[in-house]
Design a protein around this motif. Structure first.
Motif, PDB file in Angstrom:
ATOM      1  N   TRP A 193     -69.743 -18.208   7.803  1.00 38.93           N
ATOM      2  CA  TRP A 193     -70.719 -17.187   7.440  1.00 38.93           C
ATOM      3  C   TRP A 193     -70.780 -16.026   8.423  1.00 38.93           C
ATOM      4  O   TRP A 193     -71.508 -15.056   8.179  1.00 38.93           O
ATOM      5  N   ALA A 194     -70.023 -16.098   9.507  1.00 39.87           N
ATOM      6  CA  ALA A 194     -70.059 -15.030  10.505  1.00 39.87           C
ATOM      7  C   ALA A 194     -69.632 -13.670   9.943  1.00 39.87           C
ATOM      8  O   ALA A 194     -70.279 -12.654  10.222  1.00 39.87           O
ATOM      9  N   PRO A 195     -68.533 -13.587   9.148  1.00 34.42           N
ATOM     10  CA  PRO A 195     -68.157 -12.280   8.588  1.00 34.42           C
ATOM     11  C   PRO A 195     -69.254 -11.666   7.720  1.00 34.42           C
ATOM     12  O   PRO A 195     -69.455 -10.451   7.747  1.00 34.42           O
ATOM     13  N   VAL A 196     -69.956 -12.512   6.958  1.00 33.00           N
ATOM     14  CA  VAL A 196     -71.055 -12.009   6.124  1.00 33.00           C
ATOM     15  C   VAL A 196     -72.143 -11.412   7.007  1.00 33.00           C
ATOM     16  O   VAL A 196     -72.684 -10.340   6.715  1.00 33.00           O
ATOM     17  N   CYS A 197     -72.444 -12.095   8.093  1.00 33.03           N
ATOM     18  CA  CYS A 197     -73.483 -11.604   9.014  1.00 33.03           C
ATOM     19  C   CYS A 197     -73.048 -10.293   9.663  1.00 33.03           C
ATOM     20  O   CYS A 197     -73.863  -9.370   9.831  1.00 33.03           O
ATOM     21  N   ILE A 198     -71.770 -10.190  10.024  1.00 32.57           N
ATOM     22  CA  ILE A 198     -71.263  -8.972  10.661  1.00 32.57           C
ATOM     23  C   ILE A 198     -71.318  -7.798   9.689  1.00 32.57           C
ATOM     24  O   ILE A 198     -71.766  -6.693  10.043  1.00 32.57           O
ATOM     25  N   LEU A 199     -70.865  -8.005   8.458  1.00 33.90           N
ATOM     26  CA  LEU A 199     -70.879  -6.942   7.456  1.00 33.90           C
ATOM     27  C   LEU A 199     -72.304  -6.517   7.115  1.00 33.90           C
ATOM     28  O   LEU A 199     -72.583  -5.327   6.945  1.00 33.90           O
ATOM     29  N   THR A 200     -73.195  -7.494   7.035  1.00 39.40           N
ATOM     30  CA  THR A 200     -74.604  -7.179   6.774  1.00 39.40           C
ATOM     31  C   THR A 200     -75.201  -6.399   7.940  1.00 39.40           C
ATOM     32  O   THR A 200     -75.993  -5.469   7.739  1.00 39.40           O
ATOM     33  N   ALA A 201     -74.809  -6.775   9.168  1.00 38.16           N
ATOM     34  CA  ALA A 201     -75.293  -6.063  10.356  1.00 38.16           C
ATOM     35  C   ALA A 201     -74.789  -4.619  10.364  1.00 38.16           C
ATOM     36  O   ALA A 201     -75.523  -3.698  10.760  1.00 38.16           O
ATOM     37  N   LEU A 202     -73.543  -4.406   9.937  1.00 33.78           N
ATOM     38  CA  LEU A 202     -73.002  -3.043   9.855  1.00 33.78           C
ATOM     39  C   LEU A 202     -73.790  -2.208   8.843  1.00 33.78           C
ATOM     40  O   LEU A 202     -74.080  -1.028   9.085  1.00 33.78           O
ATOM     41  N   ALA A 203     -74.137  -2.832   7.710  1.00 30.98           N
ATOM     42  CA  ALA A 203     -74.954  -2.135   6.710  1.00 30.98           C
ATOM     43  C   ALA A 203     -76.321  -1.789   7.292  1.00 30.98           C
ATOM     44  O   ALA A 203     -76.824  -0.668   7.110  1.00 30.98           O
ATOM     45  N   GLY A 204     -76.914  -2.746   7.982  1.00 30.62           N
ATOM     46  CA  GLY A 204     -78.217  -2.506   8.590  1.00 30.62           C
ATOM     47  C   GLY A 204     -78.163  -1.429   9.657  1.00 30.62           C
ATOM     48  O   GLY A 204     -79.064  -0.584   9.754  1.00 30.62           O
ATOM     49  N   ALA A 205     -77.096  -1.441  10.473  1.00 31.12           N
ATOM     50  CA  ALA A 205     -76.947  -0.438  11.535  1.00 31.12           C
ATOM     51  C   ALA A 205     -76.819   0.961  10.951  1.00 31.12           C
ATOM     52  O   ALA A 205     -77.374   1.925  11.489  1.00 31.12           O
ATOM     53  N   SER A 206     -76.096   1.066   9.842  1.00 32.42           N
ATOM     54  CA  SER A 206     -75.945   2.368   9.186  1.00 32.42           C
ATOM     55  C   SER A 206     -77.286   2.872   8.661  1.00 32.42           C
ATOM     56  O   SER A 206     -77.629   4.048   8.822  1.00 32.42           O
ATOM     57  N   ALA A 207     -78.043   1.974   8.032  1.00 28.34           N
ATOM     58  CA  ALA A 207     -79.359   2.352   7.504  1.00 28.34           C
ATOM     59  C   ALA A 207     -80.312   2.752   8.625  1.00 28.34           C
ATOM     60  O   ALA A 207     -81.058   3.736   8.517  1.00 28.34           O
ATOM     61  N   VAL A 208     -80.290   1.993   9.727  1.00 28.91           N
ATOM     62  CA  VAL A 208     -81.169   2.299  10.858  1.00 28.91           C
ATOM     63  C   VAL A 208     -80.797   3.639  11.483  1.00 28.91           C
ATOM     64  O   VAL A 208     -81.681   4.447  11.832  1.00 28.91           O
ATOM     65  N   SER A 209     -79.483   3.896  11.623  1.00 32.57           N
ATOM     66  CA  SER A 209     -79.051   5.162  12.215  1.00 32.57           C
ATOM     67  C   SER A 209     -79.461   6.340  11.346  1.00 32.57           C
ATOM     68  O   SER A 209     -79.820   7.403  11.857  1.00 32.57           O
ATOM     69  N   MET A 210     -79.440   6.160  10.024  1.00 32.72           N
ATOM     70  CA  MET A 210     -79.919   7.223   9.136  1.00 32.72           C
ATOM     71  C   MET A 210     -81.403   7.485   9.378  1.00 32.72           C
ATOM     72  O   MET A 210     -81.841   8.639   9.455  1.00 32.72           O
ATOM     73  N   GLY A 211     -82.169   6.415   9.503  1.00 30.77           N
ATOM     74  CA  GLY A 211     -83.599   6.570   9.733  1.00 30.77           C
ATOM     75  C   GLY A 211     -83.909   7.224  11.060  1.00 30.77           C
ATOM     76  O   GLY A 211     -84.821   8.042  11.158  1.00 30.77           O
ATOM     77  N   LEU A 212     -83.126   6.889  12.094  1.00 37.93           N
ATOM     78  CA  LEU A 212     -83.376   7.442  13.419  1.00 37.93           C
ATOM     79  C   LEU A 212     -82.986   8.916  13.515  1.00 37.93           C
ATOM     80  O   LEU A 212     -83.648   9.700  14.213  1.00 37.93           O
ATOM     81  N   LEU A 213     -81.908   9.304  12.834  1.00 37.75           N
ATOM     82  CA  LEU A 213     -81.428  10.684  12.925  1.00 37.75           C
ATOM     83  C   LEU A 213     -82.130  11.627  11.952  1.00 37.75           C
ATOM     84  O   LEU A 213     -82.052  12.848  12.108  1.00 37.75           O
ATOM     85  N   TYR A 214     -82.800  11.058  10.953  1.00 38.94           N
ATOM     86  CA  TYR A 214     -83.499  11.913   9.993  1.00 38.94           C
ATOM     87  C   TYR A 214     -84.835  12.387  10.565  1.00 38.94           C
ATOM     88  O   TYR A 214     -85.591  11.609  11.143  1.00 38.94           O
ATOM     89  N   HIS A 215     -85.081  13.667  10.421  1.00 35.82           N
ATOM     90  CA  HIS A 215     -86.342  14.246  10.868  1.00 35.82           C
ATOM     91  C   HIS A 215     -86.952  15.037   9.717  1.00 35.82           C
ATOM     92  O   HIS A 215     -86.287  15.905   9.139  1.00 35.82           O
ATOM     93  N   SER A 216     -88.170  14.742   9.392  1.00 33.48           N
ATOM     94  CA  SER A 216     -88.855  15.408   8.284  1.00 33.48           C
ATOM     95  C   SER A 216     -88.898  16.918   8.506  1.00 33.48           C
ATOM     96  O   SER A 216     -89.247  17.386   9.590  1.00 33.48           O
ATOM     97  N   GLY A 217     -88.512  17.649   7.478  1.00 32.09           N
ATOM     98  CA  GLY A 217     -88.519  19.102   7.561  1.00 32.09           C
ATOM     99  C   GLY A 217     -87.207  19.694   8.003  1.00 32.09           C
ATOM    100  O   GLY A 217     -86.962  20.888   7.806  1.00 32.09           O
TER     101      GLY A 217
END
Length: 237
Positions: A166-190
């Motif tokens: 199950w490690a590859p599944v966890c790694i791929l899911t973590a990559l998806a999560g990291a991408s989503a988090v980075s979008m949230g961190l870099l996005y600024h309203s306005g």
């Protein structure tokens, strides 16, 4: 088994088509169809699932990763349409509004190389600008997809070396999560959201999530097969 898999892939490709239609409709009337942009992430998720499923099935069939076959298939799917679309679009723009041809050379080159999204980011182009917009700006998602196509076989080979199931599944899911988090961190309203919307790092969550789902299915099939074998053995004892 092969027929079932092919039918499943055909059905998912149909869903990709529906997602693209939703995107087009969203751009036609953004006020009414506000959720249409989710079609992009649906498209990415299905694409990630299909490409990783195809690679895993190819390996499990005993044929290996098949780099040459894999990349030739991607080239045949992408470039004939681009080679036809680009000159036709540029020709129409020349007749209709030549202002749209500003910087067209760089756009054409980066679209063909699959890095238009980063060119748009570095040049300060805005996805939402209505003044002299890049004529090929809607192909940003195609560039992101092409970049994913390029690295997918190497990711699969690397993850297949991991012994823990199950490690590859966890790694791929973590990559998806990291991408989503980075979008949230870099996005600024306005602020202009082009950077977070076009970035391969910030908008790849759907692709990695689809890849994780593709990796889960063989594991579940294997565990189901082992469970069936156990039930059969119990009947004979």
């Amino acid at each position: 088994m092969i027929v079932v898999v092919r039918r499943r892939f055909v059905g998912l490709n149909g869903l990709k088509g529906i997602a693209l239609i939703a995107i087009v409709l969203y751009h036609c009337d953004q006020g009414t169809l506000r959720g249409g942009f989710f079609g992009v992430d649906i498209f990415f998720t299905i694409s990630g699932f299909l490409i990783f499923s195809s690679l895993l099935n190819h390996i499990d069939s005993g044929k290996g990763i098949g780099f040459k076959e894999y990349y030739l298939k991607r080239l045949r799917r992408i470039y004939p349409a681009l080679i036809l679309m680009i000159p036709v679009t540029v020709s129409l723009a020349w007749f209709i509004n030549q202002d749209m041809l500003v910087g067209i050379k760089n756009q054409m080159v980066t679209v063909m190389l699959g890095c238009y999204n980063w060119y748009a980011i570095s040049s300060g182009a805005s996805y939402f600008s209505q003044m002299n917009p890049d004529i090929f700006r809607h192909l940003w998602f195609m560039s992101l997809l092409m970049q994913f196509y390029l690295i997918a076989p190497f990711v699969v080979l690397l993850l297949r070396k991991i012994i823990i199931r199950w490690a590859p599944v966890c790694i791929l899911t973590a990559l998806a999560g990291a991408s989503a988090v980075s979008m949230g961190l870099l996005y600024h309203s306005g602020a202009d959201p082009t950077r977070v919307y076009f970035g391969t790092d910030t908008h790849a969550m759907g692709l990695w999530l689809g890849a994780a789902l593709a990796w889960i299915l063989p594991i579940l099939r294997h565990e189901r097969g082992r469970a069936n074998e156990s039930r059969i053995m119990e009947r004979f004892h």
